[in-house]
Motif scaffolding. Structure first.
Motif, short mmCIF file in Angstrom:
data_model
loop_
_atom_site.label_atom_id
_atom_site.label_comp_id
_atom_site.label_asym_id
_atom_site.label_seq_id
_atom_site.Cartn_x
_atom_site.Cartn_y
_atom_site.Cartn_z
N MET A 1 0.84 -1.21 0.00
CA MET A 1 0.00 0.00 0.00
C MET A 1 0.87 1.25 0.00
O MET A 1 0.59 2.22 -0.71
N LYS A 2 1.95 1.21 0.76
CA LYS A 2 2.85 2.35 0.82
C LYS A 2 3.50 2.59 -0.53
O LYS A 2 3.62 3.72 -1.00
N HIS A 3 3.94 1.49 -1.17
CA HIS A 3 4.57 1.62 -2.49
C HIS A 3 3.61 2.22 -3.50
O HIS A 3 3.99 3.04 -4.33
N ARG A 4 2.35 1.79 -3.45
CA ARG A 4 1.36 2.30 -4.38
C ARG A 4 1.13 3.79 -4.18
O ARG A 4 1.03 4.56 -5.14
N SER A 5 1.07 4.22 -2.93
CA SER A 5 0.86 5.65 -2.64
C SER A 5 2.03 6.48 -3.14
O SER A 5 1.84 7.54 -3.76
N LEU A 6 3.24 6.01 -2.90
CA LEU A 6 4.42 6.74 -3.37
C LEU A 6 4.44 6.82 -4.89
O LEU A 6 4.82 7.86 -5.47
N LEU A 7 4.05 5.73 -5.55
CA LEU A 7 4.02 5.72 -7.01
C LEU A 7 3.04 6.75 -7.54
O LEU A 7 3.33 7.49 -8.50
N PHE A 8 1.86 6.87 -6.93
CA PHE A 8 0.85 7.82 -7.41
C PHE A 8 1.27 9.26 -7.12
O PHE A 8 1.02 10.16 -7.94
N ILE A 9 1.92 9.50 -5.99
CA ILE A 9 2.43 10.85 -5.70
C ILE A 9 3.50 11.23 -6.71
O ILE A 9 3.51 12.35 -7.24
#
Length: 733
Positions: A1-9
């Motif tokens: 989930m953290k990786h996904r959030s960083l990717l979208f930012i």
């Protein structure tokens, strides 16, 4: 989930930077360091002013002088004369036009209208006749049309309005005439001086002229040709003076106030946006540098990896196209968004930003990283390409044309359906295309469809029949229809069906023979073994007489020998079946070998009561064979004749040369009924004595057949009632 959030930012920052770069390229030159007077709208308005001020006010064309420049050519006269056809056609048209009108007027008894229509008709008829008689008459009409169009054109030029509130004071350098509008001494946001040092204002008499070069003409559908207009142009006039845009025009309440405010708001908003984009770019290279773990560490990586490479490539191109289109659109609209901020507009822009900007960017990054990682793995891309839909399609395409007729027919059908779709759309464009489409449907599409439906129906029949064959129903034959590849396929399936039926029959027979083999082997082994056990138990009795003991020992010896012979024959057959038996060939005299075999069984022949008649050549008859194995063949056949011939009958043994072959023939009358199936006599453990009371293993003929085959010879059995004949042939040397 953290990786996904960083990717979208990260993706959001990338989109902002891309939109900023493209907007900077588009609006930067118009915004950075520019004021409102240098904006695009003002520049366009000034160009419009300088282009039209000459023809409308400073250097207009004189209508009277312009009319003198009008010319009429012979081509124009001829075109006007024959515009509606030849003289006869035009007269007939006029007569037809007025005929019904005059009749209607007569029906209502309106004499006034009748006379007016007749007069109007006659005037037109006379005018048409004059057109074909007198060029001067036509020229005058054309000139009148051109004068009217010229007057209309000059009026439109002179009445042109300016989009900017411009004040000017200009003096003709040659004549000293002054033209002015407004006060040029008031404060201004734009001011331009024209003089000998800075250059004069060149006033043209036609719109579209600028700096002594023609740039644009607009004569509508005027009867005046471009050459006529250019000939009417006045000489270019030079003017000195001042042109300004008053400052009060951009002040509150001024006509340019809204544009001025929007320009400044948009400029400073873009400055702010470009500054934020710069910060975003710095963040992308420092605190939020891209990491491939954002992609490889997700659950979607494995799922995406299972997809075909074709889908991945198409998806990547589609994602890149969506992103490009969004960035292109957003870079153009961002200035309007910042100039006119509205909550609703910001909401829709945010949704578009996420759906068409952030998501495609994140997905494109995911796709690129995934492709890069797979590229690094040796052989992975090659395997993906081999497993791709494109390669499978090409392989299927090649396979489709293994039978050219099927491939060609399928290809024609595909092309036909494709063209049918184009034709269906085209028939709505033009009526003639509808006619062509109907003809193509009647003479091309319908026949092909008929053939296709028939082939499809026949294919379904074949499929149903094949399914029946798969379930074991082999009685119904597939009907052969025509000479198409499907008919050939049906014929092959019928052959396959017959092969399966034969195979099943052979399999059933093999199972039966296997059962009989086991039964016969068990019986033939058990019989001597039982006797051995029985007489061994008798020998254990110490009270038996020496005569009985000798008798029992003799029986044990015979039974042991029989068991030994049976086991040796089994080993012999096993070796021959497995191909492990080796032949030791040498030159052998077949005549001498047969004589020795007959001599070996002379006592048995004498005791059998059979009359052996031999026909053996006196000279040598040699063959390249394994002597020991060939002796076994002769021995088996002679023993069979002794055992199974009807007592008191004759047995004929013949050895002769036939061509390059030596033939050994045995004929006798059997004591048992053999039936008509000769092939069964070659089967293992098959004996003429079905009750199996006689000595023997039932392997003699089977062993002999194998030995003859190994020597490249032939062995044939013939039955005619009780007459048994076996013929063995072998090449001689």
């Amino acid at each position: 989930m953290k990786h996904r959030s960083l990717l979208f930012i990260w993706a959001a920052l990338v989109v902002i930077v891309l939109v900023s770069i493209l907007s900077l390229n588009r609006q930067g030159f118009n915004m950075i360091g520019k004021n409102f007077a240098e904006s695009g709208n003002v520049s366009w308005g000034l160009d419009e002013f300088y282009t039209t001020i000459g023809p409308s006010e400073l250097n207009p064309i004189d209508p009277t002088e312009a009319k003198k420049q009008i010319t009429v050519t012979e081509n124009e006269i001829e075109e006007h004369r024959t515009r509606y056809g030849a003289l006869s056609n035009q007269l007939a048209d006029i007569q037809g036009q007025y005929k019904d009108l005059i009749e209607e007027a007569k029906n209502v008894s309106n004499e006034v209208l009748v006379n007016a229509l007749i007069e109007e008709r006659d005037i037109k008829i006379e005018d048409i006749k004059m057109n074909f008689k007198d060029d001067t008459h036509v020229e005058a009409k054309i000139r009148t049309e051109k004068e009217q169009e010229l007057a209309k054109y000059l009026h439109e030029v002179k009445s042109g309005a300016y989009s900017l509130p411009i004040a000017y004071e200009l003096k003709n350098v040659d004549t000293g005439e002054v033209f002015s509008s407004g006060d040029v001494s008031v404060p201004s946001i734009y001011k331009k001086e024209f003089n000998s040092g800075k250059g004069y204002l060149k006033a043209h008499s036609l719109p579209g002229q600028n700096n002594d070069e023609w740039t644009y003409y607009d004569y509508g559908n005027s009867a005046i040709h471009e050459d006529n207009i250019e000939a009417m142009a006045n000489p270019v006039q030079s003017f000195e003076g001042t042109v300004i845009i008053p400052k009060k025009a951009v002040e509150k309440g001024g006509v340019l106030y809204a544009q001025y405010t929007d320009f400044n708001r948009g400029k400073y908003a873009l400055y702010t946006f470009w500054l934020l984009s710069t910060l975003a770019l710095i963040a992308l290279f420092t605190v939020l540098k891209f990491r491939k773990e954002w992609v490889t560490g997700t659950d979607y990586d494995a799922r995406y990896g299972a997809m075909k490479i074709d889908i991945k490539v198409i998806g990547m191109l589609a994602t890149a196209l969506i992103l490009f289109m969004y960035v292109d659109s957003a870079s153009s609209s961002v200035v309007n968004l910042l100039q006119y901020p509205r909550l609703g507009r910001f909401g829709s822009w945010t949704v578009s930003f996420i759906l068409f900007g952030v998501l495609p960017t994140a997905l494109l990054a995911f796709q690129i990283v995934h492709a890069t990682e797979r590229w690094k793995k040796k052989g992975t891309i090659e395997a993906d390409l081999k497993d791709s839909y494109a390669v499978q399609f090409m392989q299927a395409l090649q396979t489709m044309f293994l039978r050219r007729s099927i491939g060609s027919q399928t290809f024609i059908l595909l092309i036909g359906f494709f063209l049918a779709g184009i034709g269906f759309i085209g028939m709505f464009i033009h009526p003639i295309l509808f006619v062509i489409y109907c003809l193509c449907v009647l003479f091309f599409a319908l026949p092909i469809s008929f053939i296709f439906v028939r082939r499809a129906a026949y294919l379904n029949k074949i499929i149903i029949a094949t399914e029946a064959m798969a379930t074991g129903r082999l009685n119904e034959e597939i009907k052969i229809e025509g000479k198409s590849p499907l008919a050939n396929h049906a014929r092959n399936l019928n052959n396959l069906r017959e092969g399966v039926r034969s195979s099943m029959s052979e399999q059933a027979k093999s199972e039966r023979l296997k059962t009989e083999l086991i039964t016969n082997v068990s019986h033939d082994l058990r019989t001597p073994l039982t006797s051995i056990i029985t007489y061994t138990d008798l020998l254990k009795d110490e009270t038996i007489t020496p005569e009985d003991r000798a008798k029992y020992v003799d029986i044990l010896d015979k039974k042991s020998q029989r068991l030994k012979t049976l086991i040796e024959d089994l080993f012999e057959v096993s070796k021959m079946a497995s191909g492990n038996l080796e032949l030791h060939r040498q030159r052998v005299d077949l005549t001498q070998l047969l004589q020795q075999a007959l001599a070996e069984h002379a006592d048995d022949i004498a005791q059998s009561g059979l009359d052996f008649r031999t026909d053996i050549p006196e000279e040598m008859l040699t063959a390249y064979v394994d002597g020991q194995r060939w002796w076994r063949v002769l021995d088996n056949l002679i023993v069979n004749a002794i055992k199974y011939s009807l007592p008191g009958t004759r047995v004929y043994v013949t050895l002769r040369k036939t061509g390059n072959m030596a033939e050994f023939i045995v004929k006798n009358i059997t004591k048992y009924e053999l039936g008509e199936n000769v092939d069964e006599l070659f089967e293992r453990f098959k004996r003429a004595d079905a009750s199996r009371h006689t000595d023997g293993s039932g392997l003699g003929l089977a062993i002999s057949q194998s030995i003859v085959d190994m020597h490249g010879g032939t062995m044939k059995i013939e039955l005619d009632g009780d007459l048994f004949k076996v013929t063995v042939a072998i090449p001689i040397s």
